[in-house]
Scaffold this active site. Sequence first.
Site, PDB file in Angstrom:
ATOM      1  CB  SER A 133      -5.057   1.712  13.907  1.00 33.16           C
ATOM      2  OG  SER A 133      -5.892   2.767  14.356  1.00 33.16           O
ATOM      3  N   GLY A 145       0.807  -1.215   0.000  1.00 35.15           N
ATOM      4  CA  GLY A 145       0.000   0.000   0.000  1.00 35.15           C
ATOM      5  C   GLY A 145       0.836   1.258   0.000  1.00 35.15           C
ATOM      6  CB  ALA A 146       4.230   1.809  -1.039  1.00 37.38           C
ATOM      7  N   GLY A 206       2.378   4.919   3.558  1.00 37.67           N
ATOM      8  CA  GLY A 206       3.253   4.043   2.783  1.00 37.67           C
ATOM      9  C   GLY A 206       4.121   4.799   1.811  1.00 37.67           C
ATOM     10  CE1 TYR A 254      -8.151   0.537   9.490  1.00 32.24           C
ATOM     11  CE2 TYR A 254      -8.436   1.460  11.686  1.00 32.24           C
ATOM     12  CZ  TYR A 254      -7.681   1.304  10.540  1.00 32.24           C
ATOM     13  OH  TYR A 254      -6.453   1.913  10.444  1.00 32.24           O
ATOM     14  N   GLY A 271      -0.276   8.248   1.089  1.00 29.70           N
ATOM     15  CA  GLY A 271      -0.322   8.311   2.537  1.00 29.70           C
ATOM     16  C   GLY A 271       0.949   7.861   3.229  1.00 29.70           C
TER      17      GLY A 271
END
Length: 298
Positions: free
Chosen positions: A148, A19-20, A25, A176, A23
């Site tokens: 998180s 997920g780079a 990443g 989540y 954001g």
Amino acid sequence: MRQRQRKGFSKMKNVIITGANSGLGFETAKKIAADHDFRVILACRNEEKAARAKSEIISATGNEQIVSMKLDTSSLASVRAFAAAFIDRYGTVDVLINNAGISPMRESGVTEEGFEVVFATNYLGHFLLTQLFLPHFSADGRILNVTSDMHNPPGGIEWKGVEYLAHDALSDRQRYSYSKLCMIYFTHKLAEVLKEQGSSVTVNSFNPGFMATTNFSGGHMDKARALVVKTTMPDRYGDLETSSDALARIAIDPQFVGVSGLYYDRSTNIKGSSDLSYVKENQEELWQKSLEYCGIRA
């Protein structure tokens, strides 16, 4: 981060970030790429966005060893294909940052393999990816699981069992939170397993905090929510620059060699995670069911 030669990294090292393309990443990838000892692999499900991110990082850092590869962590088949392609091409993993994630506010349903999509994307795909890479880590390899503080949301959550999270939690508003709790359970259990095996590979959790630049809600809503969080819950607010710098440092700086099983909170500071995240029975249940779901023999 300032470009410099680091002891123990004489040859180019491979850093994979899922997920780079945006954001946390993306910013972490850019900071690591500024040190030209590292090849950075952008593992993303959207190939077009990954290609743009690659060009931007090369332009910003001058490091041309930036690679974009297709990876959709919601699909176990995609995870296996990515791992096989990477191993065939590069052989060794030095740093794996399990960062990709989605929000139930934007995606719902089940995956092609029948798993609840948030559980699969945020946790199970990363579990399989890590397992596939374990035999291919360098001696001082590092694994970082991005979690998180919402693994412990206001009001708390209770453990409902892995089968519920994997298959039945389709309308649960806390999907989540559960997925991020699973990442911490995974960190604790894997650190224990690696220690028992005498491995010097390390694994840690990292909480970046709530940031307006994530793609979970988008636009003005994220900015408004971030302002509310910063004002009312400063212990949950995260600054992108600070968090990405900390994540990059934990990933590659020599001072973090040998450190494992910890929870970093929006910085290089160590903090305890929630009481629920230390329940051994839940860690073991998740580990065993995850092996089963991924078709891995214990």
